[in-house]
Enzyme design. Structure first.
Site, mmCIF file in Angstrom:
data_model
loop_
_atom_site.group_PDB
_atom_site.id
_atom_site.type_symbol
_atom_site.label_atom_id
_atom_site.label_comp_id
_atom_site.label_asym_id
_atom_site.label_seq_id
_atom_site.Cartn_x
_atom_site.Cartn_y
_atom_site.Cartn_z
ATOM 1 N N ASP A 152 -35.262 35.614 -57.463
ATOM 2 C CA ASP A 152 -35.232 36.654 -56.452
ATOM 3 C C ASP A 152 -34.648 36.132 -55.148
ATOM 4 O O ASP A 152 -35.219 35.239 -54.506
ATOM 5 C CB ASP A 152 -36.660 37.155 -56.218
ATOM 6 C CG ASP A 152 -36.723 38.361 -55.304
ATOM 7 O OD1 ASP A 152 -35.656 38.897 -54.926
ATOM 8 O OD2 ASP A 152 -37.850 38.789 -54.961
ATOM 9 N N ASP A 355 -29.028 41.898 -52.484
ATOM 10 C CA ASP A 355 -30.337 41.606 -53.075
ATOM 11 C C ASP A 355 -30.299 41.608 -54.596
ATOM 12 O O ASP A 355 -29.850 42.575 -55.204
ATOM 13 C CB ASP A 355 -31.352 42.643 -52.583
ATOM 14 C CG ASP A 355 -32.769 42.326 -52.995
ATOM 15 O OD1 ASP A 355 -33.114 41.133 -53.082
ATOM 16 O OD2 ASP A 355 -33.537 43.269 -53.239
#
Length: 477
Positions: A152, A355
């Site tokens: 992430d 992201d």
């Protein structure tokens, strides 16, 4: 490792062929009205639908690359673990987006809220964004134990579930890491400087156990959380990339929507993130290619070797100073080869987070309205379907074998064009409900997010030391 009692004192919280009409964009680059073949994709509807068979990428990985799989796809060992519906995915995605917006809107450092029992953790603190969608396998401990981590770019602290699971551990595919069986594991003292640095990585002030071990806590916007000992251990990425004394969280109370992975690999910009801790070797450079579908594979690579020739870089936005997110500045969007009529001031207000964990790209409200209008106009010959959650532009392709879809490109500062793969334009339930995979923020002030659906097949390069982000087409091929 002897078990200690944890006493947390924290936690709330994308004309004819002979005629090219060139028009100059006010941002300083030029685009033309291209031939129809250059402005649209013609694809088989079946290619948009999910497959139950794993079809790995034919690209050979270099020695510094790790295979990437979607955690709910057939290439993942985790794909049968609590697979969410498409509507559930969007709900979780919205929780993540709200967390990102909350963190950026309240970028005032750590939060110190005393909590006497982990069960009282707030369900929706919004302090840290939630777990992401893609899995890599790395080694931890001596001897090395292979574990499947969600990676992430929006998180900083790496953590994994650890035995003896003093309070709670969710079900994971791999055996839970046992610190007592590793000769290189050690807890961090709660009096140490590195313990105090946890606050910037988690948004929460660390605690102290009865044995003076540093205790971390991290709460995610999707109601998940992890609490445990802050420790150091040997991290093995590849056989030649081994990092002793890697700081991570050894979770003793872990609950939420982690879908069978062993934990989370934090690739953000904080000093405790993996890129920062391995900077002496990789200089804070890593890249990935997310597979074209959940039934294929991609890669995560560290260092600047093996970058595609097509990679072009845009600068990390100056608006992102003081955050651990990777942000860039969008300057234009095209649909079907035509620049959308969006005022430059719309994109000047806030940057866009690149992201790996957000599924659907979020745009300023004005920008999304223009994108939706242009896309609907080009797709007007196809019947529309009912909306799905916050996706309000959906189509029924049940009676079609092939469809023609307008190409979409994003332009970032530095004249960097990022063409969106056709499969990155849609979020698909089935042939009767194929939705435009973009959504609008409530206004033009909130930060945008360039989501992972739009990133598929691109090689996305994060150069933290160089202050830039790169995009290259055909990354997984």
């Amino acid at each position: 490792m002897g078990a200690s009692t944890i006493y947390p004192t924290f936690l709330p919280v994308y004309l004819p062929l002979y005629l090219l009409c060139v028009v100059c964009f006010n941002e300083g680059y030029a685009l033309g009205r291209r031939a129809v073949a250059d402005t649209s994709h013609t694809i088989h509807v079946s290619s948009l639908l999910p497959s139950s068979v794993c079809n790995p990428s034919a690209k050979a990985l270099d020695k510094k690359s790790l295979p990437v799989v979607h955690k709910h796809g057939p290439c993942s060992q985790l794909h049968q673990a609590n697979v969410p519906t498409r509507a559930e995915i969007l709900l979780r995605d919205e929780a993540r987006v709200k967390s990102i917006h909350s963190k950026l809107a309240n970028n005032t450092g750590s939060t110190d809220v005393k909590v006497t029992d982990a069960t009282t953790l707030p369900a929706k603190s919004g302090l840290v964004i939630g777990s992401a969608n893609y899995i890599v396998t790395v080694g931890l401990g001596t001897p090395k134990k292979d574990l499947s981590f969600t990676f992430d770019t929006g998180s900083d602290l790496t953590w994994t579930q650890c035995q003896p699971c003093v309070k709670s551990c969710y079900k994971q595919q791999d055996p839970i890491f046992a610190p007592s069986q590793s000769s290189t594991y050690s807890n961090i003292s709660c009096n140490s400087t590195v313990c105090n640095s946890l606050a910037s990585a988690t948004g929460i002030k660390p605690g102290c156990s009865s044995s003076s071990a540093c205790v971390y806590g991290i709460v995610y916007g999707d109601q998940s959380f992890s609490i445990g000992f802050f420790a150091k251990e040997t991290l093995t990425l590849t056989s030649k990339d081994v990092f002793p004394n890697f700081f991570f969280g050894c979770g003793q109370d872990n609950e939420g929507l982690f879908s069978g992975s062993a934990g989370l690999l934090g690739l953000g910009r904080d000093k405790l993130s993996l890129p920062s801790q391995t900077a002496s070797k990789y200089n804070k450079v890593f890249s990935y290619c997310l597979p074209s579908s959940p039934s294929s594979t991609g890669f995560l690579s560290f260092g600047d070797g093996g970058l595609a020739k097509s990679v072009k870089f845009t600068a990390i936005s100056k608006k992102s100073q003081g955050t651990s997110f990777y942000e860039a500045d969008i300057i234009a969007i095209t649909v079907g080869g035509k620049k959308l009529p969006i005022s430059a001031s719309v994109f000047a207000t806030a940057a866009t987070v690149i992201d790996s964990g957000t599924t659907i790209t979020r745009l300023p409200a004005t920008a999304y309205a223009a994108l939706k209008s242009a896309f609907r106009q080009d797709m007007s010959k196809y019947p529309m379907a009912k909306a799905l959650s916050n996706l309000d532009t959906c189509y029924n392709f049940s009676n079609y074998t092939t469809v023609s879809v307008p190409k979409i490109s994003f332009f970032f500062s530095g004249d960097v064009e990022v063409p969106i793969d056709v499969r990155g334009i849609f979020f698909v339930v089935d042939a009767s409900q194929v939705c435009l995979a973009f959504a609008g923020n409530r206004d033009d002030r909130s930060v945008g997010i360039f989501g992972n659906t739009q990133q598929i097949t691109l090689q996305v390069v994060y150069d933290g030391a160089g202050g830039r982000i790169g995009f290259g087409t055909g990354g997984c091929a």
